[in-house]
Design an enzyme around this catalytic site. Structure first.
Site, PDB file in Angstrom:
ATOM      1  N   TYR A  73       8.385 -12.483   6.800  1.00 43.63           N
ATOM      2  CA  TYR A  73       7.120 -12.632   7.530  1.00 43.63           C
ATOM      3  C   TYR A  73       5.945 -12.202   6.665  1.00 43.63           C
ATOM      4  O   TYR A  73       5.884 -11.082   6.178  1.00 43.63           O
ATOM      5  CB  TYR A  73       7.127 -11.815   8.831  1.00 43.63           C
ATOM      6  CG  TYR A  73       8.034 -12.385   9.906  1.00 43.63           C
ATOM      7  CD1 TYR A  73       8.668 -13.615   9.757  1.00 43.63           C
ATOM      8  CD2 TYR A  73       8.234 -11.687  11.088  1.00 43.63           C
ATOM      9  CE1 TYR A  73       9.490 -14.124  10.741  1.00 43.63           C
ATOM     10  CE2 TYR A  73       9.058 -12.185  12.086  1.00 43.63           C
ATOM     11  CZ  TYR A  73       9.691 -13.405  11.904  1.00 43.63           C
ATOM     12  OH  TYR A  73      10.498 -13.900  12.884  1.00 43.63           O
TER      13      TYR A  73
HETATM   14  N1  LIG Z   1      14.411 -15.402  14.625  1.00 41.92           N
HETATM   15  C1  LIG Z   1      13.573 -16.372  14.379  1.00 41.92           C
HETATM   16  O1  LIG Z   1      13.891 -17.332  13.646  1.00 41.92           O
HETATM   17  C2  LIG Z   1      12.215 -16.316  15.016  1.00 41.92           C
HETATM   18  C3  LIG Z   1      11.390 -17.475  15.052  1.00 41.92           C
HETATM   19  C4  LIG Z   1      10.146 -17.373  15.676  1.00 41.92           C
HETATM   20  C5  LIG Z   1       9.733 -16.164  16.223  1.00 41.92           C
HETATM   21  N2  LIG Z   1      10.525 -15.062  16.142  1.00 41.92           N
HETATM   22  C6  LIG Z   1      10.102 -13.748  16.692  1.00 41.92           C
HETATM   23  O2  LIG Z   1       9.570 -13.917  17.980  1.00 41.92           O
HETATM   24  C7  LIG Z   1       8.258 -13.367  18.051  1.00 41.92           C
HETATM   25  C8  LIG Z   1       7.420 -14.124  19.046  1.00 41.92           C
HETATM   26  O3  LIG Z   1       7.519 -15.506  18.840  1.00 41.92           O
HETATM   27  P1  LIG Z   1       6.272 -16.451  18.548  1.00 41.92           P
HETATM   28  O4  LIG Z   1       5.085 -15.656  18.103  1.00 41.92           O
HETATM   29  O5  LIG Z   1       6.821 -17.536  17.697  1.00 41.92           O
HETATM   30  O6  LIG Z   1       5.964 -17.146  19.953  1.00 41.92           O
HETATM   31  P2  LIG Z   1       5.513 -16.627  21.400  1.00 41.92           P
HETATM   32  O7  LIG Z   1       5.760 -15.192  21.566  1.00 41.92           O
HETATM   33  O8  LIG Z   1       6.139 -17.581  22.325  1.00 41.92           O
HETATM   34  O9  LIG Z   1       3.941 -16.961  21.371  1.00 41.92           O
HETATM   35  C9  LIG Z   1       3.062 -16.090  20.740  1.00 41.92           C
HETATM   36  C10 LIG Z   1       1.635 -16.663  20.772  1.00 41.92           C
HETATM   37  O10 LIG Z   1       1.176 -16.816  22.109  1.00 41.92           O
HETATM   38  C11 LIG Z   1      -0.204 -16.432  22.192  1.00 41.92           C
HETATM   39  N3  LIG Z   1      -0.256 -15.297  23.150  1.00 41.92           N
HETATM   40  C12 LIG Z   1       0.513 -14.164  23.146  1.00 41.92           C
HETATM   41  N4  LIG Z   1       0.249 -13.398  24.220  1.00 41.92           N
HETATM   42  C13 LIG Z   1      -0.707 -14.060  24.927  1.00 41.92           C
HETATM   43  C14 LIG Z   1      -1.399 -13.784  26.136  1.00 41.92           C
HETATM   44  N5  LIG Z   1      -1.140 -12.691  26.851  1.00 41.92           N
HETATM   45  N6  LIG Z   1      -2.332 -14.681  26.565  1.00 41.92           N
HETATM   46  C15 LIG Z   1      -2.599 -15.800  25.877  1.00 41.92           C
HETATM   47  N7  LIG Z   1      -1.983 -16.121  24.706  1.00 41.92           N
HETATM   48  C16 LIG Z   1      -1.046 -15.264  24.247  1.00 41.92           C
HETATM   49  C17 LIG Z   1      -0.650 -16.045  20.790  1.00 41.92           C
HETATM   50  O11 LIG Z   1      -1.112 -17.194  20.104  1.00 41.92           O
HETATM   51  P3  LIG Z   1      -2.651 -17.684  20.068  1.00 41.92           P
HETATM   52  O12 LIG Z   1      -3.523 -16.503  20.330  1.00 41.92           O
HETATM   53  O13 LIG Z   1      -2.835 -18.263  18.706  1.00 41.92           O
HETATM   54  O14 LIG Z   1      -2.718 -18.721  21.128  1.00 41.92           O
HETATM   55  C18 LIG Z   1       0.675 -15.667  20.134  1.00 41.92           C
HETATM   56  O15 LIG Z   1       0.664 -15.819  18.745  1.00 41.92           O
HETATM   57  C19 LIG Z   1       7.748 -13.423  16.611  1.00 41.92           C
HETATM   58  O16 LIG Z   1       6.718 -12.512  16.389  1.00 41.92           O
HETATM   59  C20 LIG Z   1       9.020 -13.086  15.856  1.00 41.92           C
HETATM   60  O17 LIG Z   1       9.216 -11.686  15.846  1.00 41.92           O
HETATM   61  C21 LIG Z   1      11.763 -15.140  15.569  1.00 41.92           C
END
Ligand SMILES: NC(=O)c1ccc[n+]([C@@H]2O[C@H](COP(=O)([O-])OP(=O)(O)OC[C@H]3O[C@@H](n4cnc5c(N)ncnc54)[C@H](OP(=O)(O)O)[C@@H]3O)[C@@H](O)[C@H]2O)c1
Length: 316
Positions: free
Chosen positions: A45
């Site tokens: 990351y």
């Molecule tokens: N193992 C893997 O291969 C893998 C892959 C992906 C992710 N992950 C892990 O999962 C975590 C989370 O996944 P993700 O960031 O991909 O997707 P997510 O949690 O589904 O979406 C996060 C995005 O949603 C928006 N957000 C978050 N809280 C909010 C709220 N309360 N109100 C409005 N918008 C909000 C923000 O984007 P905006 O502000 O830009 O809209 C944020 O970047 C990552 O940080 C990582 O640790 C793991």
């Protein structure tokens, strides 16, 4: 090992800028003050010159907080299956690198970020041995995997068990937009084998927050392209989530998405880049969904016409 009861994903890939560090530190301190006790990161990351940046930042936040003293905070990292990591020893070195960046002697959870079974199957066994080695050397309290499908999960569980290494967790994309037969199968395997399922992208990359609509402004880049395809078909689901949120005070669509994951027995790791979003997401801890609400959400999610994109490394 008991994993955290609530977690923050710390991917920092989208929209991260150096000037954000102050707010992220505030977010970290706020999260631990509210009982968030599992933080998920990865050695991959942070891209380009920011490689390893997520672990470095978390390390600094831990060092400058009370977390280290109380031992209340569990750090989970994911070690990439890079093509130049082909021996268990290289995997151990990678883990030491993560510990150095995080300023820790031991990780709560070391996870294999993805399986190479789809494109380099002969190398898979060395990674499993690497995972066992970081456990045997005491660099991690527990080990887990990510992007493993149900069959591959059963195989690695058997292999590690024979080596005396318990498999603690499996991290996959799991949300109201990613709840197909494979996710249900993984969930069943996890339940049967006593593996904790960790739900990544629980907010559907932001589509399950109510912040974006098919006709409004979308994020730049590939995320925007994906949103353009999926958002038009999820309006009934978002409408029901909004209605459920409105029945509670200070609730939100994001909280509904997170609580759906919790009700499925997973530990969700929502990504948040702002303190405002983190406060909103943590608000989900104060309430839970009723069975009738779960039924309605499941039924509407099953009718979503376009499937969510899955990780290319996700195995069967
Ligand atoms: N193992 C893997 O291969 C893998 C892959 C992906 C992710 N992950 C892990 O999962 C975590 C989370 O996944 P993700 O960031 O991909 O997707 P997510 O949690 O589904 O979406 C996060 C995005 O949603 C928006 N957000 C978050 N809280 C909010 C709220 N309360 N109100 C409005 N918008 C909000 C923000 O984007 P905006 O502000 O830009 O809209 C944020 O970047 C990552 O940080 C990582 O640790 C793991």
């Amino acid at each position: 090992m008991g994993l955290g009861t609530w977690a923050w994903g710390n991917q920092l890939l989208w929209g991260y800028e150096e000037g954000m560090d102050g707010e992220l530190q505030e977010l970290f301190n706020y999260a631990i003050s509210k009982g968030v006790n599992l933080f998920d990161t990865a050695d991959s990351y942070g891209t380009g010159r920011l490689n390893g940046r997520s672990e470095q930042l978390l390390g600094r936040f831990i060092a400058e907080s009370s977390a280290r003293k109380t031992d209340d905070v569990l750090i989970a990292t994911k070690l990439a299956a890079y093509p130049w990591r082909v021996t268990p020893g290289q995997y151990v070195s990678a883990c030491r690198g993560s510990l150095r960046r995080l300023g820790l002697d031991q990780l709560a959870l070391g996870q294999l970020h993805w399986s190479v079974a789809k494109y380099a199957p002969p190398l898979e066994r060395a990674l499993w041995d690497g995972l066992a080695a970081i456990y045997d050397e005491g660099l991690v309290k527990a080990v887990g995997v990510s992007n493993y499908g149900p069959r591959q999960l059963e195989k690695i569980h058997t292999y590690l068990t024979e080596r005396g290494v318990p498999l603690a967790s499996a991290q996959v994309q799991f949300s109201l937009l990613s709840k197909g037969p494979q996710q249900q199968d993984i969930r069943d395997v996890c339940q049967g084998l006593g593996i904790q399922l960790i739900a990544y992208s629980p907010l559907g990359l932001g589509m399950l927050t109510g912040k974006y609509s098919a006709t409004g402004q979308l994020p730049k880049g590939p995320r925007g392209l994906l949103f353009r395809q999926i958002l038009p078909g999820i309006q009934p689901l978002l409408g029901a989530m909004q209605a459920i949120a409105e029945e509670r005070t200070k609730s939100s669509v994001s909280q509904v998405a997170i609580n759906w994951c919790i009700a499925q027995g997973t530990i969700p790791i929502p990504g948040a880049k702002t303190l405002k979003n983190a406060k909103d997401n943590i608000g989900s801890l104060s309430w839970s969904l009723k069975q009738a609400e779960m039924d309605e959400l499941n039924s509407l999610a099953d009718k979503v016409p376009r499937a969510m994109i899955q990780n290319v490394f996700q195995t069967s």
